[in-house]
Design a protein around this motif. Structure first.
Motif, PDB file in Angstrom:
ATOM      1  N   SER A  81       0.904  -1.157   0.106  1.00 54.57           N
ATOM      2  CA  SER A  81      -0.055   0.439   0.167  1.00 54.57           C
ATOM      3  C   SER A  81       0.652   1.567  -0.037  1.00 54.57           C
ATOM      4  O   SER A  81       2.288   1.172   0.719  1.00 54.57           O
ATOM      5  CB  SER A  81      -1.161  -0.534   0.911  1.00 54.57           C
ATOM      6  N   ILE A  83      -0.340   5.210   0.998  1.00 50.93           N
ATOM      7  CA  ILE A  83      -1.621   6.156   1.897  1.00 50.93           C
ATOM      8  C   ILE A  83      -1.283   7.669   1.852  1.00 50.93           C
ATOM      9  O   ILE A  83       0.082   7.253   2.218  1.00 50.93           O
ATOM     10  CB  ILE A  83      -2.368   4.825   3.014  1.00 50.93           C
ATOM     11  N   GLU A  84      -2.153   8.133   0.833  1.00 53.85           N
ATOM     12  CA  GLU A  84      -1.974   9.404   1.542  1.00 53.85           C
ATOM     13  C   GLU A  84      -0.560   9.851   0.675  1.00 53.85           C
ATOM     14  O   GLU A  84       0.084  10.213  -0.636  1.00 53.85           O
ATOM     15  CB  GLU A  84      -1.533  10.560   2.575  1.00 53.85           C
ATOM     16  N   ILE A  87       6.217   7.031   2.553  1.00 45.67           N
ATOM     17  CA  ILE A  87       7.600   7.698   3.830  1.00 45.67           C
ATOM     18  C   ILE A  87       7.414   6.367   3.677  1.00 45.67           C
ATOM     19  O   ILE A  87       8.057   5.217   3.657  1.00 45.67           O
ATOM     20  CB  ILE A  87       6.085   7.612   4.813  1.00 45.67           C
ATOM     21  N   PHE A  88       9.225   7.487   3.683  1.00 40.74           N
ATOM     22  CA  PHE A  88      10.203   6.495   4.346  1.00 40.74           C
ATOM     23  C   PHE A  88      11.007   6.661   5.561  1.00 40.74           C
ATOM     24  O   PHE A  88      11.028   8.263   6.129  1.00 40.74           O
ATOM     25  CB  PHE A  88      11.314   6.272   2.990  1.00 40.74           C
ATOM     26  N   TYR A  89      12.263   5.859   5.641  1.00 40.61           N
ATOM     27  CA  TYR A  89      13.844   6.867   6.566  1.00 40.61           C
ATOM     28  C   TYR A  89      13.690   7.204   5.382  1.00 40.61           C
ATOM     29  O   TYR A  89      15.539   6.753   5.050  1.00 40.61           O
ATOM     30  CB  TYR A  89      14.371   5.202   7.766  1.00 40.61           C
ATOM     31  N   HIS A 101      11.552  -3.347   4.379  1.00 44.69           N
ATOM     32  CA  HIS A 101      10.729  -3.493   4.223  1.00 44.69           C
ATOM     33  C   HIS A 101      10.746  -4.960   4.462  1.00 44.69           C
ATOM     34  O   HIS A 101       9.801  -5.770   5.169  1.00 44.69           O
ATOM     35  CB  HIS A 101      10.165  -2.908   2.979  1.00 44.69           C
ATOM     36  N   ARG A 145       8.014  -0.258  -2.771  1.00 46.32           N
ATOM     37  CA  ARG A 145       7.792  -0.866  -1.480  1.00 46.32           C
ATOM     38  C   ARG A 145       6.743  -1.772  -1.601  1.00 46.32           C
ATOM     39  O   ARG A 145       6.346  -2.722  -1.062  1.00 46.32           O
ATOM     40  CB  ARG A 145       8.301   0.239  -0.726  1.00 46.32           C
TER      41      ARG A 145
END
Lengths: 245, 123
Positions: A81, A83-84, A87-89, A101, A145
Motif C-alpha cells: 500500500s 496511503i496519502e 513515507i520512508f526513513y 521492508h 516497496r
C-alpha cells in the motif's frame, strides 16, 4: 464471483460527523478498481480502514474472505500500500529502505529488491539517501516497496501524483503488468480520470462519504457509445442531480 | 523481539552514535587529567582514594549520558511520530504492542550499553 476485498456498510464518524457512510465496495480478484471522488470525499479514510490503520465506527472490511479485526496482522502480509504519500526513513538509501521492508515483512528473497527497483527505474540510485529524492522518485520508490513482496492486493492512494508524463505512462504499463502477469488486484484512487480510464476494469465513485456508483468500465462505455469518456461520466455523476456540494 | 530491536538500531543508525560516545569519553578523560594536574600543582592529592576517583568519574558520566539519553529517546520515539514512520510500521504484519515495546527496549538497551561502557572504560 470471487471478491478479494469487500466492505459491508462501512461507516466512520469523527466528532459526531459522518465522513464515510455505509460504504459497500466489492473488488474482484485480478482486477484494477478505480476509486474516484473529489477532494475530501472520504477515499483516504476508507483506504486507511482497509489497511487497518484506523478502526471503522461500524460496518466491516473483508479481505481474502476474512473479516478484518484489530488483531488481523497476518493479513497485512498480502497487502502492498501507499496511503496519502509514501513515507520512508529519509537517511537511508532506496535499497536500504526496501531491505528493511523485506525484514519487517519476513520476506527473505533479497533479489526482489533489485527487481522492484528496476521495475520503477530506480536501479541507479545507489547510495543516494531518500531525503535527496524528488517527489516523483519517492512515489516510484513507494510503488517499488508496495510490490516488493508480491502481495495479492495493492492499495494505492493517488499513486501517480508528482510523476512526469513518461513516469505516468510507465506506471500505467506497470499496473497492467502487475494485473496481467503477476495476477495482482489493484485498488487505486486517483484524480487523473484519463489514467484510470486506461487501466481500470471497475469504477467506484464516492461523494461526500457515500458510494454513489460502482460500475464496470465496459458498462459505462456501453451505456453511452456516443460520449463514453470517463471524465464526462464522472462530472455528470457528481454534478448532475445537484449532488455535488 | 530481538530481531525488531536490531532493525530499530539499524534504521536509526545508532551504531554511528558510537563515535559521539568515544569523543565524549575522551572529553571526560581530558577533564579528569586536568583535575589531577590542577590539584597536584596546588600540592593537594587528587583521587587520593578509589572512592573519590569513582565519585568524580560517576558525576561526569552521569551528566554526559543524561544528555545522550534525551537525544536518543527523542530520535527513536518522537521522530517516529513526527515523521509519521510509525504509520508505516503499523502496516507491517507485526503486533502493534510489540512495535511500541521494541522502540522503548532498543533505546533503553542502547543507552544502558553506552552508559556502562564508558564507566567500565574509565574505571
Amino acid at each position: 464471483m470471487t471478491y478479494i476485498l469487500r466492505t459491508v456498510q462501512l461507516t466512520k464518524t469523527y466528532d459526531g460527523h459522518e465522513v464515510v457512510s455505509n460504504i459497500n465496495v466489492n473488488v474482484k480478484e485480478k482486477e484494477i478498481y478505480g476509486f474516484l471522488g473529489p477532494n475530501g470525499a472520504g477515499k483516504t479514510t476508507i483506504m486507511k480502514m482497509i489497511t487497518n490503520l484506523i478502526k471503522p465506527t461500524s460496518g466491516e472490511v473483508e479481505l481474502f474472505g476474512h473479516k478484518l479485526t484489530n488483531d488481523s496482522y497476518e493479513v497485512l502480509r498480502n497487502i502492498g500500500s501507499i496511503i496519502e504519500y509514501p513515507i520512508f526513513y529519509d537517511g537511508l538509501s532506496a535499497y536500504e529502505n526496501l531491505d528493511l521492508h523485506c525484514e519487517y515483512m519476513g520476506h527473505s528473497d533479497k533479489r526482489s529488491i533489485d527487481e522492484a527497483l528496476e521495475l520503477v527505474n530506480l536501479q541507479h540510485t545507489n547510495k543516494k539517501a531518500v531525503k535527496d529524492f524528488s517527489l516523483g522518485m519517492k512515489q516510484r520508490l513507494g510503488i517499488a516497496r508496495a510490490i516488493l513482496t508480491k502481495p495479492k492486493i495493492l492499495i494505492l492512494d493517488e499513486p501517480i501524483n508528482g510523476l512526469d508524463p513518461v513516469g505516468i505512462k510507465e506506471m500505467r504499463d506497470l499496473f497492467k503488468k502487475l494485473r496481467d502477469e503477476y495476477n495482482m488486484t489493484l485498488f487505486i484512487s486517483s484524480h487523473i480520470l484519463g489514467e484510470i480510464e486506461q487501466v481500470a476494469n471497475t469504477i467506484g465513485v464516492i461523494l461526500n462519504g457515500r458510494l454513489i456508483e460502482e460500475v464496470s468500465l465496459e458498462a459505462i462505455k456501453a451505456s453511452n457509445p456516443m460520449n463514453n469518456s470517463l471524465e464526462d461520466y464522472f462530472i455528470n455523476l457528481i454534478q448532475g442531480g445537484k449532488r455535488y456540494a | 523481539m530481538l530481531k525488531l530491536m536490531r532493525l530499530e538500531i539499524r534504521k536509526n543508525k545508532l551504531g554511528s552514535s558510537l563515535k559521539a560516545v568515544i569523543i565524549a569519553n575522551l572529553g571526560i578523560i581530558g577533564f579528569l587529567t586536568l583535575i589531577y594536574f590542577a590539584e597536584r600543582s596546588e600540592g593537594a592529592a587528587a583521587f587520593a582514594t578509589y572512592e573519590s576517583a569513582f565519585t568524580i568519574i560517576d558525576v561526569f558520566v552521569r551528566a554526559t549520558f543524561m544528555i545522550f539519553a534525551s537525544v536518543w529517546i527523542a530520535k527513536l520515539i518522537i521522530d517516529e511520530y513526527k515523521n509519521r514512520t510509525i504509520s508505516l510500521m503499523f502496516m507491517y504484519p507485526i503486533n502493534r504492542k510489540k512495535i511500541l515495546v521494541r522502540s522503548l527496549l532498543s533505546s533503553s538497551c542502547t543507552l544502558f550499553f553506552l552508559c556502562c561502557y564508558p564507566m567500565c572504560l574509565l574505571s
